[in-house]
Scaffold this motif. Sequence first.
Motif, mmCIF file in Angstrom:
data_model
loop_
_atom_site.group_PDB
_atom_site.id
_atom_site.type_symbol
_atom_site.label_atom_id
_atom_site.label_comp_id
_atom_site.label_asym_id
_atom_site.label_seq_id
_atom_site.Cartn_x
_atom_site.Cartn_y
_atom_site.Cartn_z
ATOM 1 N N LEU A 265 41.921 34.458 48.047
ATOM 2 C CA LEU A 265 41.789 33.293 47.175
ATOM 3 C C LEU A 265 40.324 32.874 47.045
ATOM 4 O O LEU A 265 39.843 32.579 45.939
ATOM 5 N N ALA A 266 39.602 32.866 48.161
ATOM 6 C CA ALA A 266 38.179 32.498 48.124
ATOM 7 C C ALA A 266 37.377 33.508 47.303
ATOM 8 O O ALA A 266 36.462 33.125 46.553
ATOM 9 N N GLU A 267 37.707 34.785 47.408
ATOM 10 C CA GLU A 267 37.007 35.814 46.645
ATOM 11 C C GLU A 267 37.228 35.629 45.146
ATOM 12 O O GLU A 267 36.293 35.757 44.348
ATOM 13 N N LEU A 268 38.453 35.305 44.758
ATOM 14 C CA LEU A 268 38.747 35.100 43.342
ATOM 15 C C LEU A 268 38.018 33.870 42.800
ATOM 16 O O LEU A 268 37.473 33.904 41.692
ATOM 17 N N LYS A 269 38.007 32.803 43.575
ATOM 18 C CA LYS A 269 37.313 31.586 43.119
ATOM 19 C C LYS A 269 35.817 31.814 43.024
ATOM 20 O O LYS A 269 35.158 31.297 42.111
ATOM 21 N N ALA A 270 35.270 32.611 43.955
ATOM 22 C CA ALA A 270 33.843 32.918 43.899
ATOM 23 C C ALA A 270 33.511 33.799 42.699
ATOM 24 O O ALA A 270 32.368 33.796 42.216
ATOM 25 N N SER A 271 34.515 34.523 42.192
ATOM 26 C CA SER A 271 34.308 35.390 41.028
ATOM 27 C C SER A 271 34.545 34.672 39.712
ATOM 28 O O SER A 271 34.502 35.297 38.649
ATOM 29 N N GLY A 272 34.867 33.384 39.772
ATOM 30 C CA GLY A 272 35.032 32.611 38.547
ATOM 31 C C GLY A 272 36.461 32.247 38.214
ATOM 32 O O GLY A 272 36.707 31.566 37.218
ATOM 33 N N PHE A 273 37.442 32.667 39.011
ATOM 34 C CA PHE A 273 38.847 32.313 38.768
ATOM 35 C C PHE A 273 39.135 30.999 39.491
ATOM 36 O O PHE A 273 39.457 30.986 40.673
ATOM 37 N N SER A 274 39.014 29.914 38.776
ATOM 38 C CA SER A 274 39.175 28.606 39.413
ATOM 39 C C SER A 274 40.618 28.317 39.783
ATOM 40 O O SER A 274 40.890 27.587 40.732
ATOM 41 N N ASN A 275 41.560 28.878 39.037
ATOM 42 C CA ASN A 275 42.979 28.640 39.301
ATOM 43 C C ASN A 275 43.753 29.952 39.228
ATOM 44 O O ASN A 275 44.560 30.161 38.324
ATOM 45 N N PRO A 276 43.560 30.876 40.151
ATOM 46 C CA PRO A 276 44.270 32.152 40.089
ATOM 47 C C PRO A 276 45.759 31.977 40.384
ATOM 48 O O PRO A 276 46.151 31.064 41.113
ATOM 49 N N SER A 277 46.557 32.844 39.829
ATOM 50 C CA SER A 277 47.996 32.805 40.090
ATOM 51 C C SER A 277 48.293 33.455 41.436
ATOM 52 O O SER A 277 47.460 34.169 42.003
ATOM 53 N N THR A 278 49.496 33.239 41.932
ATOM 54 C CA THR A 278 49.889 33.855 43.199
ATOM 55 C C THR A 278 49.905 35.377 43.087
ATOM 56 O O THR A 278 49.571 36.071 44.047
ATOM 57 N N ALA A 279 50.306 35.901 41.916
ATOM 58 C CA ALA A 279 50.329 37.347 41.734
ATOM 59 C C ALA A 279 48.924 37.938 41.838
ATOM 60 O O ALA A 279 48.734 39.020 42.407
ATOM 61 N N HIS A 280 47.940 37.218 41.295
ATOM 62 C CA HIS A 280 46.561 37.689 41.345
ATOM 63 C C HIS A 280 46.040 37.661 42.786
ATOM 64 O O HIS A 280 45.371 38.602 43.247
ATOM 65 N N VAL A 281 46.350 36.598 43.520
ATOM 66 C CA VAL A 281 45.927 36.501 44.913
ATOM 67 C C VAL A 281 46.572 37.608 45.743
ATOM 68 O O VAL A 281 45.917 38.254 46.568
ATOM 69 N N LEU A 282 47.852 37.837 45.505
ATOM 70 C CA LEU A 282 48.564 38.873 46.247
ATOM 71 C C LEU A 282 47.992 40.254 45.945
ATOM 72 O O LEU A 282 47.874 41.104 46.835
ATOM 73 N N GLN A 283 47.611 40.474 44.688
ATOM 74 C CA GLN A 283 47.034 41.761 44.313
ATOM 75 C C GLN A 283 45.731 42.020 45.069
ATOM 76 O O GLN A 283 45.511 43.115 45.605
ATOM 77 N N ILE A 284 44.865 41.026 45.150
ATOM 78 C CA ILE A 284 43.587 41.182 45.847
ATOM 79 C C ILE A 284 43.806 41.319 47.349
ATOM 80 O O ILE A 284 43.186 42.157 48.014
ATOM 81 N N ALA A 285 44.705 40.501 47.909
ATOM 82 C CA ALA A 285 44.971 40.570 49.346
ATOM 83 C C ALA A 285 45.555 41.914 49.744
ATOM 84 O O ALA A 285 45.225 42.457 50.801
ATOM 85 N N SER A 286 46.420 42.470 48.904
ATOM 86 C CA SER A 286 47.060 43.749 49.221
ATOM 87 C C SER A 286 46.076 44.905 49.164
ATOM 88 O O SER A 286 46.212 45.887 49.911
ATOM 89 N N SER A 287 45.088 44.808 48.281
ATOM 90 C CA SER A 287 44.151 45.917 48.096
ATOM 91 C C SER A 287 43.000 45.912 49.094
ATOM 92 O O SER A 287 42.307 46.907 49.243
ATOM 93 N N SER A 288 42.808 44.786 49.790
ATOM 94 C CA SER A 288 41.630 44.667 50.646
ATOM 95 C C SER A 288 41.922 44.797 52.136
ATOM 96 O O SER A 288 41.004 44.751 52.944
ATOM 97 N N ASN A 289 43.195 44.929 52.527
ATOM 98 C CA ASN A 289 43.501 45.069 53.954
ATOM 99 C C ASN A 289 44.815 45.808 54.121
ATOM 100 O O ASN A 289 45.482 46.145 53.148
ATOM 101 N N GLN A 290 45.192 46.037 55.359
ATOM 102 C CA GLN A 290 46.378 46.817 55.680
ATOM 103 C C GLN A 290 47.546 45.945 56.149
ATOM 104 O O GLN A 290 48.464 46.442 56.788
ATOM 105 N N GLN A 291 47.522 44.656 55.835
ATOM 106 C CA GLN A 291 48.627 43.783 56.218
ATOM 107 C C GLN A 291 49.884 44.153 55.443
ATOM 108 O O GLN A 291 49.822 44.493 54.263
ATOM 109 N N PRO A 292 51.061 44.087 56.070
ATOM 110 C CA PRO A 292 52.298 44.414 55.350
ATOM 111 C C PRO A 292 52.554 43.437 54.217
ATOM 112 O O PRO A 292 52.323 42.228 54.345
ATOM 113 N N ALA A 293 53.041 43.979 53.107
ATOM 114 C CA ALA A 293 53.228 43.165 51.904
ATOM 115 C C ALA A 293 54.225 42.033 52.124
ATOM 116 O O ALA A 293 54.101 40.962 51.532
#
Length: 400
Positions: A265-293
């Motif tokens: 969420l912090a990465e998206l806001k720093a990139s200019g997404f002031s109000n990202p959706s949950t799907a967008h946050v989940l997409q970034i979180a899933s691609s950046s680490n190995q935590q189970p979905a």
Amino acid sequence: IFYVFRGRGKEEASKKLRELDPKRSVVFEVYIEGTRSRDRRFVPPKTGLVQGLQKMDQSFLVVPITINYEGIPDQKALSREAAGSNPRGMRFGALLSWLKNMLCGKVFLGKVEIIAAESIRMRDLEDDGCRTLVEEVQRRQRELVTLSSYHVAAGAKLLSAPESAIRSAFGRINPRAISPFETAINSKLCLPDDENELWTIFLQSAHMLAPLLESDCPEWSSWLSGGRSPTPEARGTQSEPNVQMLVETLTRTLRAAQRSVQAALAELKASGFSNPSTAHVLQIASSSNQQPAILLRAAVSFLNIYPQSLQKATEQLSSIQSLQPQILWSQERLGFWGWFDTAFVLNVDRMDRLFVSVKGDRYAYKNKRFRRLIPFIEGAVGVKIDPCPAFDHTHTAATC
């Protein structure tokens, strides 16, 4: 046996019940959740059928039954759905293939333990009596949930803890939790390698773990208990060393998933997404680490950002004015692709599966259901399409 169609409310259940012969004693089985749990956590119960029983001039005896599974036939499919994949339609060929493997001795699901609780006699229920009844049914069902070596070993593998310590911890949390009917894990009943599938096995114990996390991790406690207040019985066992180890290890694992989501969420806001959706946050979180979905999806649900995003999007969309308001609906859209009376529409069927239909009478395939279009779009753009009911407006895409 009779089936109640989902989504038609309590009147559908009442209709089916009125068809029963009042002069005969009838025994029928009811799944009060109205759906299947994808990860073995308890699902909030429904009251529609109970309300139908309440209206009948008959006496009923309710017997809560708990079915404890080790492996289940569609475990892989359910774990994929728990991790966010769209449900796949049932295929007759796949069923025949599974039955063939079972008859050939290639399918081994371990043991199934069926336990009946003390019965509940339905009497004159008050206004909230139906809700009280289904909650009491689930409470008695939760008391009879047991764990075998299969569930314990899944937890030990996930938490990198000794299996004996996990077993001892659950024995202290609930003396009746460990099943006396043991099944050895072997080449037939083996643990999966997929973490999401392992979590769907270990979460058989979710309601036992929920009270232990209530003070330090209230969001996770609520998620584990299915959104209900955890039962307090296990809270006094946290001083026991193995229970303390289990709670600390589980807390670290769950908080790691939560930190991954917050970092996304912090990465998206720093990139200019002031109000990202949950799907967008989940997409970034899933691609950046190995935590189970399955844990990331739960952690995203704690952010409470979707309504705000939808509100902003709705305000923006509702402010858009039609370019050609004087054009009739039967005419071609000027400045757009297609016709005013034709559009693709996203729908959800009674089984909660997405499909696209074509609005209007201009084309021959107007009544056809396109089920593969949404998965194709999701795979092409890398974003999950969620038919969230929070939109106040219907937005469609024109066709040529």
